[in-house]
Design a protein around this motif. Structure first.
Motif, PDB file in Angstrom:
ATOM      1  N   PHE A  30       0.870  -1.160   0.000  1.00  0.00           N
ATOM      2  CA  PHE A  30       0.000   0.000   0.000  1.00  0.00           C
ATOM      3  C   PHE A  30       0.915   1.219   0.000  1.00  0.00           C
ATOM      4  O   PHE A  30       1.644   1.470   0.969  1.00  0.00           O
ATOM      5  CB  PHE A  30      -0.899  -0.003   1.235  1.00  0.00           C
ATOM      6  N   VAL A  31       0.927   1.962  -1.117  1.00  0.00           N
ATOM      7  CA  VAL A  31       1.737   3.171  -1.236  1.00  0.00           C
ATOM      8  C   VAL A  31       0.830   4.364  -0.992  1.00  0.00           C
ATOM      9  O   VAL A  31      -0.132   4.581  -1.737  1.00  0.00           O
ATOM     10  CB  VAL A  31       2.397   3.286  -2.625  1.00  0.00           C
ATOM     11  N   ASN A  32       1.125   5.126   0.039  1.00  0.00           N
ATOM     12  CA  ASN A  32       0.274   6.262   0.389  1.00  0.00           C
ATOM     13  C   ASN A  32       1.045   7.567   0.217  1.00  0.00           C
ATOM     14  O   ASN A  32       2.143   7.730   0.741  1.00  0.00           O
ATOM     15  CB  ASN A  32      -0.201   6.146   1.841  1.00  0.00           C
ATOM     16  N   GLY A  33       0.457   8.479  -0.532  1.00  0.00           N
ATOM     17  CA  GLY A  33       1.086   9.770  -0.736  1.00  0.00           C
ATOM     18  C   GLY A  33       1.258  10.535   0.563  1.00  0.00           C
ATOM     19  O   GLY A  33       0.485  10.383   1.507  1.00  0.00           O
ATOM     20  N   SER A  34       2.272  11.346   0.606  1.00  0.00           N
ATOM     21  CA  SER A  34       2.500  12.279   1.703  1.00  0.00           C
ATOM     22  C   SER A  34       3.257  13.441   1.086  1.00  0.00           C
ATOM     23  O   SER A  34       3.237  13.605  -0.136  1.00  0.00           O
ATOM     24  CB  SER A  34       3.279  11.618   2.849  1.00  0.00           C
ATOM     25  N   ALA A  35       3.901  14.262   1.871  1.00  0.00           N
ATOM     26  CA  ALA A  35       4.579  15.432   1.314  1.00  0.00           C
ATOM     27  C   ALA A  35       5.750  15.839   2.184  1.00  0.00           C
ATOM     28  O   ALA A  35       5.791  15.549   3.381  1.00  0.00           O
ATOM     29  CB  ALA A  35       3.595  16.603   1.194  1.00  0.00           C
ATOM     30  N   MET A  36       6.696  16.541   1.554  1.00  0.00           N
ATOM     31  CA  MET A  36       7.840  17.032   2.328  1.00  0.00           C
ATOM     32  C   MET A  36       7.395  18.088   3.323  1.00  0.00           C
ATOM     33  O   MET A  36       8.159  18.461   4.229  1.00  0.00           O
ATOM     34  CB  MET A  36       8.913  17.600   1.411  1.00  0.00           C
ATOM     35  N   GLY A  37       6.130  18.557   3.203  1.00  0.00           N
ATOM     36  CA  GLY A  37       5.581  19.462   4.184  1.00  0.00           C
ATOM     37  C   GLY A  37       5.580  18.891   5.587  1.00  0.00           C
ATOM     38  O   GLY A  37       5.396  19.625   6.566  1.00  0.00           O
TER      39      GLY A  37
END
Length: 314
Positions: free
Chosen positions: A126-133
């Motif tokens: 399961f690949v879940n997006g996130s952010a460098m934020g």
């Protein structure tokens, strides 16, 4: 390289090139669309999560804001990739829009993670997006995946966003978080707005230009996601940013250099704050984020330098 012709890097959705079935939430977006095209070009089956009635076997109905997904439609998928969410830079951050940003990510991730956990034969990953934020403002201090979360709206959002994937992880599904930087592409994101301005000779630095922009070419973003999908030994957070972050001043010079256009203008910080409100803090802020775990895993960037990343988007 045109944004619509991104090569996913390594051939095959699994080691050895076996054909895979991959569900992608956010397939109509910049990154999700490029990933879907890359997988399809390599002969893999892509199932798109959609909010309307499915038009065929390659679509699965879901409602991320209300936390609903047709789990039966995910059966047989080798991977589920969640890249959905309201655009952080699409409009001014009113309280209502911040609520929409949060709900589209947190509720959607919870729904997918619970669906994955409930499956009789769950996906491998399961690949879940996130952010460098996630890291907030770091100034000129470099940070990697070992750094703690920062403070403010975006860091708090990323922490909650990643935590929402817990049902999948607790069910034993390998879970990966992609903490993506500023994607260099013509079709969307920050650079989608920069290219027309610089082509018209209206480009320039933002604020004093000293803030770090941790960028990633769209090609490398897709290749990194596929790398993380393929490697069964990789889980947890990965920074999807090029290994050499640059300042906004350096971005301005590179855009001028590659596009052969002058960049005489500068937008003062007070003007940005008046125009963008709270979101101006993200534009003027500095995040020097390094992809330590991605490099340690053996991933090689095709476009580690800003000039190459810009040329790849043309």
């Amino acid at each position: 390289m045109d944004d619509g012709q991104v090569d996913g890097g390594r051939r095959g959705g699994r080691p050895g090139g076996a054909r895979s079935r991959v569900a992608v939430a956010g397939a109509s977006g910049l990154i999700g669309g490029a990933l879907a095209r890359s997988l399809t070009a390599d002969g893999h089956e892509v199932v798109r999560l959609v909010r309307h009635d499915p038009a065929g076997a390659d679509e699965v109905r879901w409602d991320p804001e209300h936390g609903r997904v047709d789990a039966a439609g995910l059966e047989g998928c080798d991977a589920v990739v969640n890249l959905a969410g309201a655009g952080v830079g699409d409009r001014r951050w009113t309280d209502a829009y911040k609520t929409r940003i949060r709900s589209s990510r947190v509720h959607g991730t919870t729904a997918l993670a619970e669906a994955v956990a409930s499956m009789e034969r769950p996906p491998r990953v399961f690949v879940n997006g996130s952010a460098m934020g996630y890291y907030g403002q770091t100034g000129d201090r470099p940070v990697d995946e070992s750094a703690p979360a920062g403070e403010g709206f975006l860091p708090a959002l990323c922490v909650e966003w990643e935590a929402a994937a817990a049902p999948a992880r607790e069910a034993g599904v390998r879970t990966v978080f992609t903490r993506t930087g500023l994607v260099v592409a013509r079709g969307g994101g920050a650079w989608g707005r920069l290219f027309p301005l610089f082509r018209a000779g209206l480009g320039g630095r933002l604020g004093d230009g000293s803030q770090y922009w941790s960028f990633v070419a769209l090609h490398d973003e897709v290749a990194a996601i596929r790398h993380l999908m393929d490697r069964d030994d990789l889980s947890g957070p990965f920074n999807l940013t090029a290994p050499r972050p640059v300042t906004n001043r350096e971005v301005t010079l590179a855009m001028s250099r590659v596009l052969h256009r002058p960049a005489p203008f500068a937008v003062p910080a007070p003007v940005l704050r008046a125009a963008l409100g709270e979101m101006a803090g993200d534009v003027l802020g500095s995040a020097r984020v390094l992809p330590a775990r991605l490099l340690e895993s053996g991933f090689r960037f095709a476009f580690p330098e800003i000039d190459g990343a810009i040329r790849a988007a043309l």
